[in-house]
Design a protein around this motif. Structure first.
Motif, PDB file in Angstrom:
ATOM      1  N   LYS A 293       0.816  -1.211   0.000  1.00 19.99           N
ATOM      2  CA  LYS A 293       0.000   0.000   0.000  1.00 19.99           C
ATOM      3  C   LYS A 293       0.857   1.271   0.000  1.00 19.99           C
ATOM      4  O   LYS A 293       0.342   2.358   0.173  1.00 19.99           O
ATOM      5  CB  LYS A 293      -0.923   0.016   1.223  1.00 19.99           C
ATOM      6  CG  LYS A 293      -1.912  -1.134   1.300  1.00 19.99           C
ATOM      7  CD  LYS A 293      -2.804  -0.971   2.528  1.00 19.99           C
ATOM      8  CE  LYS A 293      -3.742  -2.171   2.710  1.00 19.99           C
ATOM      9  NZ  LYS A 293      -4.454  -2.095   4.002  1.00 19.99           N
ATOM     10  N   GLY A 294       2.154   1.156  -0.105  1.00 22.46           N
ATOM     11  CA  GLY A 294       2.988   2.338  -0.270  1.00 22.46           C
ATOM     12  C   GLY A 294       3.664   2.829   0.996  1.00 22.46           C
ATOM     13  O   GLY A 294       4.340   3.844   0.990  1.00 22.46           O
ATOM     14  N   GLU A 295       3.503   2.090   2.093  1.00 20.63           N
ATOM     15  CA  GLU A 295       4.153   2.469   3.325  1.00 20.63           C
ATOM     16  C   GLU A 295       5.624   2.078   3.264  1.00 20.63           C
ATOM     17  O   GLU A 295       5.968   1.069   2.664  1.00 20.63           O
ATOM     18  CB  GLU A 295       3.463   1.716   4.469  1.00 20.63           C
ATOM     19  CG  GLU A 295       3.747   2.274   5.840  1.00 20.63           C
ATOM     20  CD  GLU A 295       3.063   1.431   6.923  1.00 20.63           C
ATOM     21  OE1 GLU A 295       2.446   2.001   7.818  1.00 20.63           O
ATOM     22  OE2 GLU A 295       3.167   0.188   6.855  1.00 20.63           O
TER      23      GLU A 295
ATOM     24  N   VAL B 126       0.257   5.588   5.515  1.00 22.33           N
ATOM     25  CA  VAL B 126       0.350   6.864   4.799  1.00 22.33           C
ATOM     26  C   VAL B 126       1.018   6.676   3.442  1.00 22.33           C
ATOM     27  O   VAL B 126       2.000   5.958   3.338  1.00 22.33           O
ATOM     28  CB  VAL B 126       1.183   7.863   5.634  1.00 22.33           C
ATOM     29  CG1 VAL B 126       1.380   9.164   4.861  1.00 22.33           C
ATOM     30  CG2 VAL B 126       0.535   8.125   6.988  1.00 22.33           C
ATOM     31  N   ASN B 127       0.463   7.302   2.420  1.00 21.30           N
ATOM     32  CA  ASN B 127       1.190   7.499   1.170  1.00 21.30           C
ATOM     33  C   ASN B 127       2.029   8.754   1.342  1.00 21.30           C
ATOM     34  O   ASN B 127       1.530   9.871   1.179  1.00 21.30           O
ATOM     35  CB  ASN B 127       0.231   7.724  -0.001  1.00 21.30           C
ATOM     36  CG  ASN B 127      -0.536   6.485  -0.383  1.00 21.30           C
ATOM     37  OD1 ASN B 127       0.040   5.442  -0.605  1.00 21.30           O
ATOM     38  ND2 ASN B 127      -1.857   6.623  -0.463  1.00 21.30           N
ATOM     39  N   ARG B 128       3.293   8.608   1.692  1.00 19.23           N
ATOM     40  CA  ARG B 128       4.145   9.781   1.915  1.00 19.23           C
ATOM     41  C   ARG B 128       4.179  10.664   0.675  1.00 19.23           C
ATOM     42  O   ARG B 128       4.342  10.180  -0.429  1.00 19.23           O
ATOM     43  CB  ARG B 128       5.569   9.330   2.240  1.00 19.23           C
ATOM     44  CG  ARG B 128       5.720   8.759   3.635  1.00 19.23           C
ATOM     45  CD  ARG B 128       7.105   8.223   3.864  1.00 19.23           C
ATOM     46  NE  ARG B 128       7.272   7.860   5.268  1.00 19.23           N
ATOM     47  CZ  ARG B 128       7.699   8.716   6.196  1.00 19.23           C
ATOM     48  NH1 ARG B 128       8.045   9.961   5.859  1.00 19.23           N
ATOM     49  NH2 ARG B 128       7.782   8.341   7.457  1.00 19.23           N
TER      50      ARG B 128
ATOM     51  N   MET C 114       4.967  14.451   8.284  1.00 19.32           N
ATOM     52  CA  MET C 114       4.511  13.206   8.909  1.00 19.32           C
ATOM     53  C   MET C 114       5.423  12.799  10.055  1.00 19.32           C
ATOM     54  O   MET C 114       4.974  12.240  11.064  1.00 19.32           O
ATOM     55  CB  MET C 114       4.470  12.097   7.841  1.00 19.32           C
ATOM     56  CG  MET C 114       4.113  10.743   8.420  1.00 19.32           C
ATOM     57  SD  MET C 114       4.132   9.449   7.168  1.00 19.32           S
ATOM     58  CE  MET C 114       4.092   7.991   8.219  1.00 19.32           C
TER      59      MET C 114
END
Lengths: 351, 351, 351
Positions: free
Chosen positions: A86-88, C309-311, C320
């Motif tokens: 999921k992009g973490e 989170v999508n940073r 963040m």
């Protein structure tokens, strides 16, 4: 005994005192494992999280069991079902488990340096969470090398396993050394013990350089080009770091000659696809451990393998099952005791 | 009560005394499950490893819960995340978990004989590790048959479930008997009890022979070719093994006639692809359990299914949910009690 | 304190007293988590089953840890390895785990209403099994909203977190509100507290209607068509439900203006494929939370995100990690305490 280490990431800078602390602590836990109730309340109420970004059922089970036998609660994170898709980032994942209340993290990742990076972040955040490297890329796998060490030392003196027992012993490490984190960790611990460590691998699977150790293959290369393959009794030796004795060989025979212990390494089948090896069969013919080859070693030689074994590749199938030679099952048992010791020591247990 | 069995692999050689030991032990654990704190310290500090080479969430959960309620620690190995893909043999995997300190192994595999092979290896190694067959290919699934038995006997006498209660009862087993390890185990336990066991399946899903039992379908085959489908009151009977009464039918009606219990089996959808069945719909029409069909049975007939159910295939959906007829939910509850009993007995618990 | 709720499915009908019971109970558990032994025997011998039909490692870990710290046993069911592929219905799965002896079920499913359906079935069966919604489709995610509430209230008064602390505070919720079960649950709890809740999203990601709340975007739509994008100090306000203050915006600025708290939501990348968003980059430019944007808020504004989170998408990466602004790590920690409280209250714990 002394212990000041909060993370266990590499054996490169382990001191003899630290090795001995691990060996003695593991010995006391091994005694616990012989009881009917194989559990101690040491880590009750603490949480050990296994962050396995690279899957490994047997290593995870070993750590999980070690944690449970110390009465810790365990959480298992495996990458396949993870929010990584999921992009973490990996650090975000580690910090999430930190924030949940993890006390210790056991980390495996296919890239070298990930456990170190997470440990640094924990230190930067000033939290007392210990990080244990359970295998990072081709870098290190300290708990495997420590359980190998414990297995060997326990064989030499069951009551008081200690580093000094290896002084003067000859240990061969055979196989894909170039890509092996197990070999890398073992080289640190075994050379620290005063043993003579002999590496043997095909040229494509042997590192060009090894830390501060000089490449000794040039001699053999010369010898080889002259077709002089028989002169193995006089292995080419270099020992540039004080008290560390490491030897490299392109053939297996000089490594096995009079060896007290032989460590074989798992051969990844993708090495073939990478054109580093012509075939499994040729590999077994040149570097497989067989009864015949063991004739070169000391009569009471023992064989180790980190598992899982490719039967008939690194080692002949019947030899693997022969308790006279094989220490493979003892290694697995040692694994639980050594990992209990490591979690105990990281958790601030008295030494 | 007597118990001398270290492994539970098959019900073929179970004695009436052993069945009764299981039933009585399970009854005492069932009482534990009604308490608010559903836990006993029996297996504290011991390790139960679920080696599921074939995945099954519900069966694994049932065993895991049984082990936890006996206060054991559990390890779960599932093939998908395993080192089996790495070339290790099944025996190697089992021996690895043995070396870690496993006290009991619960094994499921899609090939018949795997739990037996692992048990033999444990005996050869002279270790006191119990092996429980949680389903091997089309061979047996003893814990399922024992929980079915416990469910039925508990219904007949909640306080003292025992094998003798089934004497003279008629039990129909309907469905894909040929491929069913559940049916195979149930046939051993139910015929041992003195019940009359009637198997009903389409010819393609009924075994040609069954152990020492003679094939009884020839009569019906004759009857069928004459179009005489109505003569079901007189099922063709053979009973060549003393005290075992087993009957085979190509139609469902003679099996259901005056039955006290009806067991349905899960239909694997791949049977269609294997051309063993024309369609799900026809199967339901000919062998599905419905309210209408139950009219043939005793008025207080009960239906069992090992789950998971294909609603509207093996059994009509509303019947499955009707507590007047369905014992499906009780079977699941019995499962935990029976598996607690089996782990307890294998672990050397007093009987 | 009062508590009469056996299931936790939605916050729609939560009363202020119930919110405060959760907050106070969670506060007492948070204290437990600061101890070295982070465990209480409250749910000893009880079974909490995580039925995760939609996988989520972090949420499952949080519930698993909460259950373990209450000394419950846990079972994990995940759809990928499940019998769902075998044709069993979701209710059948839930009833199987019920029959095994589950005391509480934590349920996540990608379809709205599944936890409610399972809870209704439990009630119909007249069993005292509590159901907790851990996220159902785009409907609700009550435990996430309650941990957000606890995080905010604990910041405002660590010793006595309570709903009233939010009275008069301004809270912005920014992002994909249309598809967010987190937003939906948060809107119920935050408006119940007396806070002013401002939603900001692109028109494609903002609901046309919101429960009983009137759509306020028409004004802005007018303003926008006149190119009057600067007039953000006077947000168009509607408040049709007594004591609930909800405002909707197509731009982020009026939502952030003088906000005390900013909640960002995870952006699912599939929104792009659905043509609801032109690009990640444009989304970040228009609705991403950055240091610059936070200038519009109160000086001590805090940012929340449910994770992962999508940073650089919902929030800039450095923000963040900045403990001055980010409450993300506190949210994770609150999660365990709040989930312990919910399981405790559902399990009939004294309030």
């Amino acid at each position: 005994m002394i212990w000041n280490r909060h993370h266990i990431l590499s054996l490169e800078d382990f001191t003899p005192e630290e090795y001995n602390t691990v060996l003695q602590t593991a010995a006391s836990f091994r005694e616990v494992l012989t009881r009917r109730t194989k559990k101690v309340p040491t880590l009750q109420g603490q949480v050990v999280t296994n962050l396995f970004f690279e899957s490994s059922t047997r290593t995870r089970s070993s750590f999980e069991l070690a944690a449970k036998r110390l009465s810790a609660d365990t959480l298992n994170f495996t990458a396949s079902t993870s929010s990584l898709t999921k992009g973490e980032t990996i650090l975000d994942t580690a910090k999430t488990y930190l924030a949940m209340g993890t006390d210790m993290m056991v980390i495996r990742h296919r890239e070298a340096g990930v456990p170190q990076a997470i440990a640094s972040e924990m230190d930067r955040l000033n939290v007392r969470v210990g990080v244990l490297n359970a295998g990072d890329g081709q870098h290190e796998h300290p708990s495997q090398a420590l359980l190998d060490l414990f297995t060997i030392c326990t064989l030499l003196d069951p009551d008081r396993p200690r580093l000094e027992l290896l002084q003067g012993k000859k240990i061969a490490i055979v196989g894909d050394i170039l890509h092996s984190r197990v070999a890398r960790s073992n080289i640190w611990s075994l050379t620290a013990s005063g043993a003579e460590v002999h590496l043997a691998a095909p040229p494509t699977l042997l590192p060009q350089m090894f830390g501060e150790f000089v490449d000794t293959r040039s001699e053999e290369r010369g010898a080889r080009s002259e077709g002089d393959r028989g002169n193995h009794n006089q292995p080419s030796t270099v020992n540039c770091q004080p008290n560390r004795k490491l030897f490299l060989h392109w053939q297996i025979e000089p490594a096995l000659q009079d060896a007290d212990f032989v460590m074989t390494l798992r051969l990844q089948r993708e090495r073939m696809a990478q054109h580093l090896l012509p075939s499994i069969r040729e590999y077994h013919q040149l570097f497989g451990i067989t009864r015949d080859r063991l004739q070169l070693c000391k009569p009471d030689v023992k064989v180790l393998h980190p598992g899982p074994v490719n039967r008939g590749v690194e080692i002949s199938s019947d030899l693997m099952d022969d308790p006279q030679f094989s220490l493979i099952s003892q290694q697995v048992t040692s694994g639980v005791a050594v990992r209990m010791a490591l979690l105990y020591l990281m958790g601030g247990g008295k030494v």
